[in-house]
Design a protein around this motif. Structure first.
Motif, short mmCIF file in Angstrom:
data_model
loop_
_atom_site.label_atom_id
_atom_site.label_comp_id
_atom_site.label_asym_id
_atom_site.label_seq_id
_atom_site.Cartn_x
_atom_site.Cartn_y
_atom_site.Cartn_z
N ALA A 1 59.70 114.22 -86.90
CA ALA A 1 59.00 115.44 -86.48
C ALA A 1 57.84 115.09 -85.55
CB ALA A 1 58.50 116.20 -87.70
N ILE A 2 57.11 114.02 -85.87
CA ILE A 2 56.02 113.57 -85.00
C ILE A 2 56.57 113.06 -83.69
CG2 ILE A 2 54.19 111.84 -84.75
CD1 ILE A 2 53.81 112.07 -87.82
N ASP A 3 57.70 112.34 -83.77
CA ASP A 3 58.32 111.76 -82.59
C ASP A 3 58.79 112.82 -81.60
OD1 ASP A 3 59.39 109.61 -80.98
OD2 ASP A 3 61.37 110.21 -81.70
N ALA A 4 59.00 114.05 -82.07
CA ALA A 4 59.40 115.12 -81.16
C ALA A 4 58.27 115.50 -80.20
CB ALA A 4 59.83 116.35 -81.96
N ASN A 5 57.05 115.10 -80.52
CA ASN A 5 55.90 115.39 -79.66
C ASN A 5 55.74 114.30 -78.60
OD1 ASN A 5 55.38 117.67 -81.21
ND2 ASN A 5 54.06 116.53 -82.62
N ALA A 6 54.87 114.55 -77.64
CA ALA A 6 54.68 113.62 -76.53
C ALA A 6 54.05 112.32 -77.04
CB ALA A 6 53.80 114.24 -75.47
N PRO A 7 54.66 111.16 -76.77
CA PRO A 7 54.15 109.90 -77.32
C PRO A 7 52.75 109.55 -76.85
CG PRO A 7 55.91 109.50 -75.72
CD PRO A 7 55.92 110.96 -76.02
N LEU A 8 52.41 109.84 -75.60
CA LEU A 8 51.05 109.55 -75.12
C LEU A 8 50.03 110.39 -75.87
CD1 LEU A 8 51.41 109.31 -71.22
CD2 LEU A 8 51.17 107.44 -72.86
N ALA A 9 50.35 111.66 -76.07
CA ALA A 9 49.42 112.56 -76.77
C ALA A 9 49.27 112.17 -78.23
CB ALA A 9 49.92 114.00 -76.65
N VAL A 10 50.37 111.74 -78.86
CA VAL A 10 50.32 111.31 -80.26
C VAL A 10 49.43 110.08 -80.41
CG1 VAL A 10 51.67 110.30 -82.13
CG2 VAL A 10 52.51 112.34 -80.96
N ALA A 11 49.65 109.07 -79.56
CA ALA A 11 48.87 107.84 -79.65
C ALA A 11 47.39 108.09 -79.37
CB ALA A 11 49.41 106.79 -78.68
N ALA A 12 47.11 108.93 -78.37
CA ALA A 12 45.71 109.23 -78.04
C ALA A 12 45.05 110.04 -79.14
CB ALA A 12 45.64 109.99 -76.71
N SER A 13 45.79 110.94 -79.77
CA SER A 13 45.23 111.74 -80.86
C SER A 13 44.86 110.85 -82.03
CB SER A 13 46.24 112.80 -81.31
OG SER A 13 46.48 113.74 -80.27
#
Length: 259
Positions: A197-209
């Motif tokens: 579910a997390i992986d469905a989001n943008a990887p750059l945005a996830v890592a930066a968040s």
């Protein structure tokens, strides 16, 4: 799906998810140098490989980890720590990308410190968590005493640290230490559902968040927006940010490129 192992640690890739499993069930997945080396290598791969977006760390044989292998330490005289990464190849330097702990059975002593080095926790009913070091005349020095007050109230963290008694997965969930509570045997499957579910989001945005959530613990009110600005600006000016807006406007699934 690809698989690799160093006998003590199994690693496999499922889509964009790196699944890492401690493979020493005969000693409740206690950490020796081979485990530390295997986890360290897996964390390096997670951060270095752009095709990997998130990791899941678990144990085999129905338990997570009982901490350091004291017998191996006594006979080999080597603490299972990796230079620059600490105990278990993880505790002093968690990956930049998100890491989920999938917990069955015991996660105590160094095993609990490994859990606390992860970003989220999925636990099966009947699992237990604790820092029993005070009962043994030692100090939990692999991050547990410093990270626990970040997850719990100061009073509850102090009680766990000074009393040394374990708490159940149900209690940990009630206290907010566990994200998701599942039936026995389902921790890894549920952790993978969360990871995907997390992986469905943008990887750059996830890592930066993740970077901002973690870093902001040490930012003052006066500096927090200045500290956040370059991290957010790099993501908000990316091709993925434009793709996210376009996908929303066009009512379609976004196609992330990680740039």
């Amino acid at each position: 799906m690809s698989e690799a192992t160093n006998a003590a640690v199994g690693v496999r890739v499922d889509g964009h998810v790196l699944i890492v499993s401690i493979q020493r069930p005969q000693v409740r997945n206690a950490v020796n140098m081979a485990v530390a080396q295997g986890i360290a290598a897996a964390m390096e791969e997670l951060d270095a490989n752009p095709a990997l977006h998130i990791g899941v760390l678990t144990g085999s044989g129905g338990t997570f980890c009982a901490g350091m292998d004291l017998k191996a330490f006594a006979y080999e005289g080597v603490e299972p720590a990796i230079e620059g990464r600490g105990f278990a190849g993880l505790c002093e330097a968690p990956p930049r990308k998100p890491l989920i702990a999938a917990v069955e059975g015991h996660a105590v002593a160094g095993g609990f410190e490994i859990v606390l080095a992860c970003d989220m926790v999925v636990a099966a009913r009947g699992a237990s968590f604790g820092l029993p070091e005070a009962k043994r005349g030692i100090v939990a020095s692999s991050g547990g005493l410093m990270r626990l007050p970040q997850r719990l109230s100061a009073n509850l963290a102090m009680e766990m640290a000074l009393l040394g008694d374990p708490i159940s997965a149900e209690q940990a969930h009630a206290w907010g230490l566990v994200n998701r509570l599942v039936e026995p045997g389902q921790a890894l499957a549920a952790a993978l559902v969360l990871a995907r579910a997390i992986d469905a989001n943008a990887p750059l945005a996830v890592a930066a968040s993740k970077q901002i959530v973690q870093g902001s613990r040490n930012w003052s009110d006066a500096e927090m927006f200045e500290r956040q600005r370059p991290i957010a600006r790099a993501v908000n000016g990316s091709a993925d940010a434009r793709e996210g807006a376009a996908a929303f406007a066009q009512k379609r699934v976004a196609r992330w490129r990680g740039c």
